[in-house]
Design an enzyme around this catalytic site. Structure first.
Site, short mmCIF file in Angstrom:
data_model
loop_
_atom_site.label_atom_id
_atom_site.label_comp_id
_atom_site.label_asym_id
_atom_site.label_seq_id
_atom_site.Cartn_x
_atom_site.Cartn_y
_atom_site.Cartn_z
N ASN A 9 0.87 -1.18 0.00
CA ASN A 9 0.00 0.00 0.00
C ASN A 9 0.91 1.23 0.00
O ASN A 9 1.53 1.54 1.01
CB ASN A 9 -0.87 -0.05 1.26
CG ASN A 9 -1.67 1.23 1.48
OD1 ASN A 9 -1.75 2.08 0.60
ND2 ASN A 9 -2.27 1.35 2.66
N LYS A 11 0.00 4.25 -0.23
CA LYS A 11 -0.66 5.42 0.36
C LYS A 11 -0.48 6.64 -0.55
O LYS A 11 -0.42 6.46 -1.76
CB LYS A 11 -0.13 5.66 1.78
CG LYS A 11 -0.17 4.37 2.61
CD LYS A 11 0.05 4.58 4.08
CE LYS A 11 -0.06 3.23 4.79
NZ LYS A 11 0.04 3.33 6.24
N GLU A 95 -6.66 4.74 8.10
CA GLU A 95 -6.45 6.13 7.70
C GLU A 95 -7.67 6.70 7.00
O GLU A 95 -7.85 7.92 6.94
CB GLU A 95 -5.18 6.22 6.82
CG GLU A 95 -3.93 6.04 7.66
CD GLU A 95 -2.72 5.50 6.92
OE1 GLU A 95 -2.70 5.51 5.68
OE2 GLU A 95 -1.79 5.04 7.62
N GLU A 163 -4.98 -4.94 10.93
CA GLU A 163 -4.01 -3.85 11.02
C GLU A 163 -4.22 -3.08 12.32
O GLU A 163 -5.05 -2.15 12.35
CB GLU A 163 -4.18 -2.90 9.84
CG GLU A 163 -3.90 -3.54 8.49
CD GLU A 163 -3.23 -2.54 7.55
OE1 GLU A 163 -2.20 -2.90 6.95
OE2 GLU A 163 -3.70 -1.40 7.45
N GLY A 230 2.92 -1.17 4.21
CA GLY A 230 2.93 0.24 3.85
C GLY A 230 4.33 0.71 3.49
O GLY A 230 4.82 0.49 2.38
N GLY A 231 5.01 1.32 4.45
CA GLY A 231 6.31 1.94 4.21
C GLY A 231 7.31 1.06 3.46
O GLY A 231 7.95 1.53 2.50
P1 PGA Z 1 3.18 0.30 7.53
O1 PGA Z 1 1.68 0.50 7.00
O2 PGA Z 1 3.67 -1.00 6.92
O3 PGA Z 1 3.91 1.48 7.03
O4 PGA Z 1 3.11 0.22 9.01
C1 PGA Z 1 0.80 -0.59 6.89
C2 PGA Z 1 -0.52 -0.12 6.35
O5 PGA Z 1 -1.00 0.95 6.73
O6 PGA Z 1 -1.15 -0.82 5.52
#
Ligand code: PGA
Length: 249
Positions: A9, A11, A95, A163, A230-231
């Site tokens: 993801n 984002k 989010e 999550e 995510g990151g």
């Molecule tokens: P993160 O995000 O891996 O950066 O913690 C996960 C997500 O929000 O799907």
């Protein structure tokens, strides 16, 4: 047997120049035994699909509208995403639940719209730190499940992502028994919703600070069928390492 799924993801990150990351990902041989998906921002879905055509890397979206068309300025429908060639949509990410006030009911409506358009609905659920500290995690997840995952959904086009809100982008992850407890509760809830056979086809992802150095241990937890990343999905090398860890699990 469920095929495992590594989903990224991005984002609200990424410009056209960042699609080079996809080249790197798609060029490295993607393990054929698992599914690999990247959900870039809406602006990059079309070029990402064009760029990865012919590779095993699937491209998805991060949201969709609950209606298929109409006067909804700035929104994008599931049908439009499917028209581009997207295969999945992340729905009910915390989010969006927090930042856009999305209710369980709206997430369920979006999931119906996604599935009606042929997209796999990846529905996110997760507790806040305060809820976990109060001992309410299973109750919170149960209520989100009850509202966001109606029995009218098609389990064949459904993925759930656990999550924990406090683990997203924080570098913190729950203990492995904590992940196992939630995933087991979700499997039981799926069985009650869709029957045992269909429930066992639904993949349960863990998401929240999955990195190359913790992926293998997370993937060793019972009922973890992959990750929503995510990151670490923004960097092809990091995401590849997570994909390889999942393929090896
Ligand atoms: P993160 O995000 O891996 O950066 O913690 C996960 C997500 O929000 O799907």
């Amino acid at each position: 047997m469920r095929r495992k799924l590594a989903a990224g993801n991005w984002k609200m990150n990424g410009l056209l120049g960042d699609l080079a990351q996809l080249d790197q990902l798609a060029k490295a041989p993607l393990p054929p035994q698992i599914d690999t998906l990247i959900c870039p921002p809406a602006t990059l879905i079309h070029p990402a699909i064009a760029q990865t055509r012919g590779s095993a890397l699937a491209i998805g979206a991060q949201d969709c509208h609950a209606q298929s068309a109409g006067a909804f300025t700035g929104d994008i429908s599931a049908l439009q995403l499917r028209d581009l060639g997207a295969s999945a949509a992340i729905l009910g990410h915390s989010e969006r639940r927090e930042g856009h006030g999305e209710s369980d009911q709206l997430v369920a409506a979006k999931a119906h719209a996604a599935q009606a358009a042929g997209l796999c609905a990846i529905i996110c659920l997760g507790e806040t730190l305060a809820q976990r500290q109060a001992g309410d995690t299973l109750q919170v997840i149960g209520a989100q499940f009850a509202g966001s995952v109606p029995a009218t959904l098609d389990p064949a086009l459904l993925v759930l992502a656990y999550e924990p809100v406090w683990a997203i982008g924080s570098g913190l992850i729950p203990t492995l028994p904590q992940i196992a407890e939630v995933h087991s509760a979700l499997r039981t809830a799926l069985e009650a919703r869709f029957g045992a056979e269909a429930a066992h086809t639904v993949r349960l992802l863990y998401g929240g600070s999955v990195k190359p150095d913790n992926a293998a241990e997370v993937f060793g937890v019972a009922d973890v069928d992959g990750a929503l990343v995510g990151g670490a999905s923004l960097n092809a090398q990091d995401f590849s390492a997570i994909v390889q860890a999942l393929a090896a699990a």
